[in-house]
Design a protein around this motif. Structure first.
Motif, mmCIF file in Angstrom:
data_model
loop_
_atom_site.group_PDB
_atom_site.id
_atom_site.type_symbol
_atom_site.label_atom_id
_atom_site.label_comp_id
_atom_site.label_asym_id
_atom_site.label_seq_id
_atom_site.Cartn_x
_atom_site.Cartn_y
_atom_site.Cartn_z
ATOM 1 N N ILE A 56 -45.892 108.899 22.615
ATOM 2 C CA ILE A 56 -46.610 108.196 23.693
ATOM 3 C C ILE A 56 -47.391 109.218 24.531
ATOM 4 C CG2 ILE A 56 -46.260 106.914 25.857
ATOM 5 C CD1 ILE A 56 -43.853 105.508 24.421
ATOM 6 N N ALA A 57 -46.757 110.341 24.831
ATOM 7 C CA ALA A 57 -47.435 111.384 25.621
ATOM 8 C C ALA A 57 -48.648 111.917 24.859
ATOM 9 C CB ALA A 57 -46.462 112.506 25.948
ATOM 10 N N ARG A 58 -48.502 112.113 23.526
ATOM 11 C CA ARG A 58 -49.632 112.590 22.710
ATOM 12 C C ARG A 58 -50.772 111.594 22.752
ATOM 13 N NH1 ARG A 58 -50.424 114.068 17.625
ATOM 14 N NH2 ARG A 58 -49.266 112.360 16.698
ATOM 15 N N CYS A 59 -50.426 110.306 22.685
ATOM 16 C CA CYS A 59 -51.462 109.263 22.678
ATOM 17 C C CYS A 59 -52.196 109.264 24.027
ATOM 18 C CB CYS A 59 -50.827 107.902 22.383
ATOM 19 S SG CYS A 59 -52.016 106.663 21.854
ATOM 20 N N PHE A 67 -52.959 101.140 25.364
ATOM 21 C CA PHE A 67 -52.455 101.071 23.994
ATOM 22 C C PHE A 67 -51.032 100.513 24.043
ATOM 23 C CE2 PHE A 67 -51.306 105.312 25.508
ATOM 24 C CZ PHE A 67 -49.991 105.455 25.104
ATOM 25 N N GLY A 68 -50.521 100.109 22.900
ATOM 26 C CA GLY A 68 -49.194 99.489 22.878
ATOM 27 C C GLY A 68 -48.244 100.206 21.936
ATOM 28 N N VAL A 69 -46.995 99.715 21.926
ATOM 29 C CA VAL A 69 -45.985 100.219 20.990
ATOM 30 C C VAL A 69 -45.396 99.021 20.244
ATOM 31 C CG1 VAL A 69 -43.730 101.353 20.757
ATOM 32 C CG2 VAL A 69 -45.409 102.266 22.365
ATOM 33 N N ASN A 70 -45.248 99.160 18.936
ATOM 34 C CA ASN A 70 -44.618 98.115 18.110
ATOM 35 C C ASN A 70 -43.114 98.366 18.021
ATOM 36 O OD1 ASN A 70 -43.384 97.669 15.223
ATOM 37 N ND2 ASN A 70 -44.976 96.137 15.357
ATOM 38 N N LEU A 71 -42.351 97.293 18.223
ATOM 39 C CA LEU A 71 -40.903 97.342 17.989
ATOM 40 C C LEU A 71 -40.568 96.281 16.962
ATOM 41 C CD1 LEU A 71 -39.296 97.700 21.536
ATOM 42 C CD2 LEU A 71 -39.356 99.409 19.709
ATOM 43 N N THR A 72 -40.111 96.707 15.802
ATOM 44 C CA THR A 72 -39.828 95.773 14.712
ATOM 45 C C THR A 72 -38.328 95.534 14.605
ATOM 46 O OG1 THR A 72 -41.780 96.556 13.535
ATOM 47 C CG2 THR A 72 -40.149 95.387 12.231
ATOM 48 N N PHE A 73 -37.954 94.257 14.620
ATOM 49 C CA PHE A 73 -36.533 93.897 14.498
ATOM 50 C C PHE A 73 -36.302 93.251 13.134
ATOM 51 C CE2 PHE A 73 -37.785 93.311 18.997
ATOM 52 C CZ PHE A 73 -37.028 94.324 19.572
ATOM 53 N N GLN A 87 -36.550 102.280 26.701
ATOM 54 C CA GLN A 87 -36.598 103.164 27.871
ATOM 55 C C GLN A 87 -37.750 104.165 27.753
ATOM 56 O OE1 GLN A 87 -34.536 102.349 30.443
ATOM 57 N NE2 GLN A 87 -35.973 103.683 31.522
ATOM 58 N N ALA A 88 -37.968 104.673 26.531
ATOM 59 C CA ALA A 88 -39.082 105.617 26.326
ATOM 60 C C ALA A 88 -40.424 104.933 26.600
ATOM 61 C CB ALA A 88 -39.048 106.164 24.897
ATOM 62 N N ILE A 89 -40.522 103.664 26.205
ATOM 63 C CA ILE A 89 -41.764 102.901 26.433
ATOM 64 C C ILE A 89 -41.984 102.722 27.939
ATOM 65 C CG2 ILE A 89 -42.768 100.583 26.176
ATOM 66 C CD1 ILE A 89 -41.301 100.497 23.386
ATOM 67 N N ILE A 90 -40.926 102.340 28.624
ATOM 68 C CA ILE A 90 -41.027 102.111 30.073
ATOM 69 C C ILE A 90 -41.359 103.434 30.784
ATOM 70 C CG2 ILE A 90 -39.728 101.459 32.159
ATOM 71 C CD1 ILE A 90 -38.112 99.525 30.309
ATOM 72 N N ASP A 91 -40.610 104.472 30.465
ATOM 73 C CA ASP A 91 -40.824 105.773 31.118
ATOM 74 C C ASP A 91 -42.219 106.328 30.807
ATOM 75 O OD1 ASP A 91 -38.267 105.551 32.038
ATOM 76 O OD2 ASP A 91 -37.385 106.979 30.601
ATOM 77 N N GLY A 92 -42.734 106.002 29.623
ATOM 78 C CA GLY A 92 -44.053 106.499 29.227
ATOM 79 C C GLY A 92 -45.195 105.724 29.866
ATOM 80 N N GLY A 93 -44.851 104.648 30.601
ATOM 81 C CA GLY A 93 -45.886 103.885 31.298
ATOM 82 C C GLY A 93 -46.696 102.987 30.383
ATOM 83 N N VAL A 94 -46.182 102.722 29.163
ATOM 84 C CA VAL A 94 -46.888 101.817 28.248
ATOM 85 C C VAL A 94 -46.729 100.387 28.774
ATOM 86 C CG1 VAL A 94 -46.934 100.898 25.890
ATOM 87 C CG2 VAL A 94 -46.537 103.333 26.274
ATOM 88 N N LYS A 95 -47.822 99.628 28.766
ATOM 89 C CA LYS A 95 -47.786 98.291 29.379
ATOM 90 C C LYS A 95 -47.874 97.147 28.373
ATOM 91 C CE LYS A 95 -47.056 99.440 33.574
ATOM 92 N NZ LYS A 95 -45.642 99.332 33.930
ATOM 93 N N ILE A 96 -47.927 97.494 27.073
ATOM 94 C CA ILE A 96 -48.024 96.445 26.055
ATOM 95 C C ILE A 96 -47.060 96.767 24.915
ATOM 96 C CG2 ILE A 96 -49.565 95.286 24.396
ATOM 97 C CD1 ILE A 96 -51.897 96.390 26.302
ATOM 98 N N VAL A 97 -46.270 95.763 24.508
ATOM 99 C CA VAL A 97 -45.382 95.942 23.355
ATOM 100 C C VAL A 97 -45.642 94.818 22.360
ATOM 101 C CG1 VAL A 97 -42.973 95.741 22.610
ATOM 102 C CG2 VAL A 97 -43.558 97.291 24.470
#
Ligand SMILES: Cc1cc2nc3c(=O)[nH]c(=O)nc-3n(C[C@H](O)[C@H](O)[C@H](O)COP(=O)(O)O)c2cc1C
Length: 323
Positions: A56-59, A67-73, A87-97
């Motif tokens: 996330i930091a690199r992006c 930008f978003g992060v995909n979580l596949t269940f 938690q990494a998504i939240i801490d990284g400030g990403v606003k779309i999942v």
């Protein structure tokens, strides 16, 4: 072009790059977001929550656009550390999942409390309605044509999308089989608010995978995908190759006796070999029927600009027809 999806995610074009295992790294997500679409990092491709935080930091170093992060269940051999990834998504400030696979309900409170917008990928109207009822902000409606897991209902997008339009109140994008301006206009006509693409983005300059993967897609036709793991009710659409044909023979021979362990060696852990070593015949990897519409390897920006230009021309041509 402004649609409910561009407004929801604060993006310029209604084009999303779906999560892709061993493909959705920061390079691709940033390229899509920089070109005005919504790029998505694939969470589970990162071995740990700490690795996802780094990605996330690199992006963020490569784009200042959303930008978003995909979580596949999906059923996996070992259960991933979903709370850690969230938690990494939240801490990284990403606003779309982008969630996909099983019902994301257990994880929604944490995401919503952090102000994150959730788009859930669904292959049926009942799953889309469920996503809406539990508070997802949008749906990605994935037709039978799609790469990866099309579900078990086999309803193609010409039926699924208008059904979604008639059933849903939340915005949704058309996923599966989308490649160009024609796809975008058709998706809008069928009631969607944009498109989600996987295979098309895999065959771009910035996709951080081996050139052999991109060329395999360019060389494939719409007849070259197969459905594996159907007897396990975990169907996956993949590009055919000798390994895939062997899997299908095994599935046929074992019939109802088939268990995941029987095919695991050709399905589990093959993405690194295929995507990064370029040994495209060594395992089963997701690919959509849309491969039949893909015959080049453009940059992400030129692809997105081409789609938008073509879509506008088609809309204009049709307005001219009736005026
Ligand atoms: C190589 C590859 C890997 C994928 N991995 C995932 C994944 O890990 N999680 C997920 O939700 N979808 C995954 N998908 C599905 C895409 O996000 C998208 O829904 C799909 O590709 C849409 O169909 P299309 O390929 O016809 O555009 C993958 C697709 C491809 C091509």
């Amino acid at each position: 072009m402004r649609t409910k999806i561009t407004r929801l995610f604060d993006i310029q074009h209604p084009i999303i790059q779906g999560g892709m295992h061993h493909v959705g790294y920061a390079e691709l997500a940033a390229a899509v977001s920089n070109a005005g679409g919504l790029g998505i990092i694939t969470g589970l491709t990162q071995p740990s929550a700490a690795d996802l935080a780094n990605e996330i930091a690199r992006c963020k170093d490569m784009t200042d656009k959303p930008f978003g992060v995909n979580l596949t269940f999906l059923p996996t051999v070992t259960t991933p550390d979903y709370p850690g990834y969230i938690q990494a998504i939240i801490d990284g400030g990403v606003k779309i999942v982008e969630t996909a696979g099983n019902n994301p309900e257990p994880y929604l409170p944490a995401l919503k409390d952090a102000g994150i917008k959730v788009i859930h990928k669904c292959t049926s109207i009942r799953h889309a309605l469920k996503a809406q009822s539990i508070g997802c902000d949008a749906a990605s409606v994935d037709g039978f044509e799609c790469a990866g897991h099309p579900g078990e209902d086999d309803v193609p997008n010409f039926i699924l999308l208008p059904r979604a339009a008639d059933s849903l109140d939340i915005p949704f994008v058309a996923s599966g089989g989308m490649a160009d301006g024609r796809s975008l206009v058709a998706a809008l006509a069928l009631g969607a608010d944009g498109i989600n693409m996987g295979t098309r983005f895999l065959a771009t300059q910035e996709a951080p995978v081996h050139q052999a993967v991109k060329e395999a897609i360019v060389n494939a036709t719409e007849l070259d995908t197969r459905l594996i793991m159907r007897p396990l009710r975990n169907t996956e659409r993949v590009l055919t190759n000798p390994t895939v044909e062997r899997i299908l023979e095994k599935e046929k021979a074992l019939g109802e006796k088939l268990r995941f362990e029987d095919i695991a060696p050709e399905v589990v852990g093959v993405y690194n070999t295929v995507m990064h070593e370029g040994q495209v015949d060594k395992g089963a990897w997701s690919c959509g029927m849309v491969a039949g519409l893909i015959d080049d390897i453009p940059t992400v920006a030129s692809l997105i600009n081409r789609i938008m230009k073509e879509a506008k021309e088609i809309i204009q041509r049709n307005v001219d027809l009736i005026s």
